[in-house]
Scaffold this motif. Structure first.
Motif, PDB file in Angstrom:
ATOM      1  N   SER B 249       0.845  -1.194   0.000  1.00  0.00           N
ATOM      2  CA  SER B 249       0.000   0.000   0.000  1.00  0.00           C
ATOM      3  C   SER B 249       0.880   1.243   0.000  1.00  0.00           C
ATOM      4  CB  SER B 249      -0.896   0.000   1.240  1.00  0.00           C
ATOM      5  OG  SER B 249      -1.375   1.300   1.481  1.00  0.00           O
ATOM      6  N   ARG B 250       0.558   2.145  -0.894  1.00  0.00           N
ATOM      7  CA  ARG B 250       1.288   3.406  -0.987  1.00  0.00           C
ATOM      8  C   ARG B 250       1.093   4.237   0.291  1.00  0.00           C
ATOM      9  NH1 ARG B 250       2.379   4.453  -6.371  1.00  0.00           N
ATOM     10  NH2 ARG B 250       0.392   3.691  -7.148  1.00  0.00           N
ATOM     11  N   THR B 251      -0.117   4.116   0.893  1.00  0.00           N
ATOM     12  CA  THR B 251      -0.406   4.968   2.049  1.00  0.00           C
ATOM     13  C   THR B 251       0.211   4.440   3.339  1.00  0.00           C
ATOM     14  OG1 THR B 251      -2.507   3.845   2.286  1.00  0.00           O
ATOM     15  CG2 THR B 251      -2.540   5.972   1.176  1.00  0.00           C
ATOM     16  N   GLY B 253       2.606   1.886   3.478  1.00  0.00           N
ATOM     17  CA  GLY B 253       3.963   1.387   3.305  1.00  0.00           C
ATOM     18  C   GLY B 253       4.127  -0.026   3.833  1.00  0.00           C
ATOM     19  N   HIS B 270      -4.070   3.100  -4.561  1.00  0.00           N
ATOM     20  CA  HIS B 270      -2.911   3.031  -3.653  1.00  0.00           C
ATOM     21  C   HIS B 270      -2.154   1.714  -3.767  1.00  0.00           C
ATOM     22  CE1 HIS B 270      -4.499   6.655  -1.968  1.00  0.00           C
ATOM     23  NE2 HIS B 270      -5.542   6.069  -1.389  1.00  0.00           N
ATOM     24  N   LEU B 272       0.213  -1.311  -4.764  1.00  0.00           N
ATOM     25  CA  LEU B 272       1.492  -1.566  -5.425  1.00  0.00           C
ATOM     26  C   LEU B 272       1.632  -3.071  -5.584  1.00  0.00           C
ATOM     27  CD1 LEU B 272       3.603   0.711  -3.061  1.00  0.00           C
ATOM     28  CD2 LEU B 272       3.005   1.255  -5.426  1.00  0.00           C
ATOM     29  N   GLY B 283      10.809  -0.731  -2.713  1.00  0.00           N
ATOM     30  CA  GLY B 283       9.690   0.185  -2.923  1.00  0.00           C
ATOM     31  C   GLY B 283       9.298   0.904  -1.647  1.00  0.00           C
ATOM     32  N   CYS B 285       8.478  -0.503   1.387  1.00  0.00           N
ATOM     33  CA  CYS B 285       7.454  -1.146   2.211  1.00  0.00           C
ATOM     34  C   CYS B 285       8.068  -2.093   3.238  1.00  0.00           C
ATOM     35  CB  CYS B 285       6.488  -1.936   1.328  1.00  0.00           C
ATOM     36  SG  CYS B 285       5.422  -0.884   0.342  1.00  0.00           S
TER      37      CYS B 285
END
Lengths: 184, 296
Positions: B249-251, B253, B270, B272, B283, B285
């Motif tokens: 998730s981008r939000t 991490g 969001h 990835l 990335g 995360c």
């Protein structure tokens, strides 16, 4: 079987060891059968009840009780309680049946199990004429040689109440045996 | 001391269970009271003769008990056809779909669990649990017993049972969970020999490379079971084809296995996709604490 051995066996049965059940049966079958036999006044229900008690013990130890409960269990009075409850249930349902058939069955049974000793036979005959509760107390106290504390654990009566009850049971038994010339 | 009082105590004095001040009074009373001495003598006789009254239980009692405590089995209908279900007072010990005859199940049971099994009547709750598991419904605490399995098998199956319904994990993941990261093949063998499939969800274990891999009753049943639990077949196939092994998730991490309940609620914008844990780490995360993805 000592208390400690009893606990080990309970724990083994809890873990699913069927051989431990065989050991338990071997150790207690005669005594529990005797108890059931006298509780039921000598009918062939005694065999059923004894078998059922062992099956119930297995199911409870392996399925219902956790290992802690098995580790602290006093197996001897516990087994007697199971037999006692099953026998009392039988007696209750038997009451609803017609008495005549049952009595006939009892008479037939008697011949099969009468011990060979005269004195013992006299006690046994007298026991049959005793009330259910008195008979049970005489069995636990004199045949099974239980202490008052043990009897209390099986029957649920207090020790002080038992002193009076056992005394009265003895008095009745003695009366029956004295009235019968073939007594002690 | 009167006779009534004395006689209530005589019995315990006889065996030595009780001996106190009151008992001494009883003993003194006995010396002067012939009737109570007679009573005591009667008890003595009774005690001596009574042990002879112990009966011998009829022959066959032991055999009867051993038969009655044997494991049981019953045959029930399920969505996948008739199932043989073995059980004990502890729970369900075996579920088997592919046996045509009772005899075949009995010998399978004896070989697999080392105990004999006889025909019985399955408790309704057990039948319901099997049917529900096969329908892909959640069961909080499957009523199973792993008695008779090796310690390793038990550990693996206990950990396996913790994978939530509707999620899958790789074989290697379970091997790590049980503390034997190299025992991936051994874990696979435990799955293949799982005596209580459906209830202990060996269908939730899949290859690291994606797809569903092998199943004792064939991959098609595995696809079906996972689909019933809410994992679309297309998703699994799609991830495998595109080499997606983790979703982040981008939000937050955080990255997860794609079927992890936390990964599923990441919004499309969001989301990835990663093909390896290095990818995910690069990335930016970190691994999810619920599904605990394996690092390479």
């Amino acid at each position: 079987m000592t208390q400690e051995e009893g606990r080990c066996i309970a724990l083994e049965i809890h873990r699913g060891n069927r051989g431990a059940v065989a050991n338990l049966v071997a150790a207690y079958k005669d005594r529990l059968f005797t108890y059931a036999f006298h509780m039921l006044g000598g009918s062939d229900d005694a065999l059923d009840v004894t078998q059922e008690a062992f099956v119930k013990a297995y199911e409870t130890l392996s399925g219902k009780y956790d290992s802690e409960r098995c580790r602290t269990l006093e197996i001897r009075p516990w087994l007697y309680r199971i037999v006692r409850n099953l026998a009392l249930n039988r007696l209750r349902s038997r009451k609803r049946m017609t008495g005549a058939v049952e009595r006939m069955k009892d008479d037939l049974q008697e011949q099969a199990f009468v011990p060979q000793n005269d004195q013992a036979r006299a006690i046994r005959k007298a026991l049959e004429r005793l009330g259910r509760e008195s008979r049970e107390l005489i069995i636990l106290r004199f045949i099974e040689q239980y202490t008052y504390a043990d009897i209390a654990a099986v029957t649920g009566s207090s020790e002080s109440a038992l002193r009076g009850k056992v005394y009265r049971a003895l008095r009745r038994l003695r009366k029956i045996m004295e009235d019968d010339p073939s007594g002690l | 001391m009167d006779c009534n009082e004395a006689r209530q105590q005589l019995d315990q004095i006889r065996t030595g269970e009780a001996y106190d001040k009151a008992s001494r009074a009883v003993v003194e009373h006995l010396e002067v009271c012939a009737a109570c001495r007679e009573e005591a003598a009667f008890m003595g006789h009774l005690a001596a003769a009574s042990p002879k009254l112990i009966l011998t239980a009829p022959a066959g009692l032991m055999e009867e008990v051993m038969i009655r405590i044997a494991d049981r089995y019953d045959v029930i209908d399920t969505d996948f056809g008739p199932a043989h279900v073995g059980f004990t007072p502890k729970g369900i010990s075996a579920v088997k779909l592919d046996v045509a005859e009772d005899g075949a199940f009995e010998s399978f049971y004896k070989d697999r669990l080392g105990r004999s099994v006889v025909r019985g009547s399955l408790p309704e709750t057990y039948a319901l649990a099997v049917r529900r598991a096969i329908r892909g419904e959640k069961i909080a605490q499957p009523p199973v017993t792993l008695e008779g399995l090796t310690e390793f098998e038990q550990t693996v199956l206990v950990h396996l049972a913790r994978i939530p319904s509707g999620e899958v994990r790789p074989y290697a993941w379970l091997a790590r969970e049980v503390g034997r990261p190299k025992a991936v093949r051994a874990v696979g063998t435990v799955m293949a020999r799982n005596p209580v499939p459906f209830l202990v969800p060996c269908h939730r274990l899949v290859p690291s490379t994606g797809g569903v891999g092998n199943y004792y009753y064939g991959p098609e049943m595995k696809w079906t079971l996972l689909e019933r639990e809410g994992i679309p077949r297309e998703d699994l196939a799609n991830w495998k084809q595109r080499g997606v092994r983790y979703i982040g998730s981008r939000t937050t991490g955080i990255y997860c296995y794609p079927t992890c309940r936390d990964a599923r609620r990441i919004k499309r914008e969001h989301r990835l996709e990663f093909s390896s844990t290095e990818d995910a780490t690069n990335g930016g995360c970190r691994p999810c604490k619920n599904c605990r993805p394996l690092s390479a």
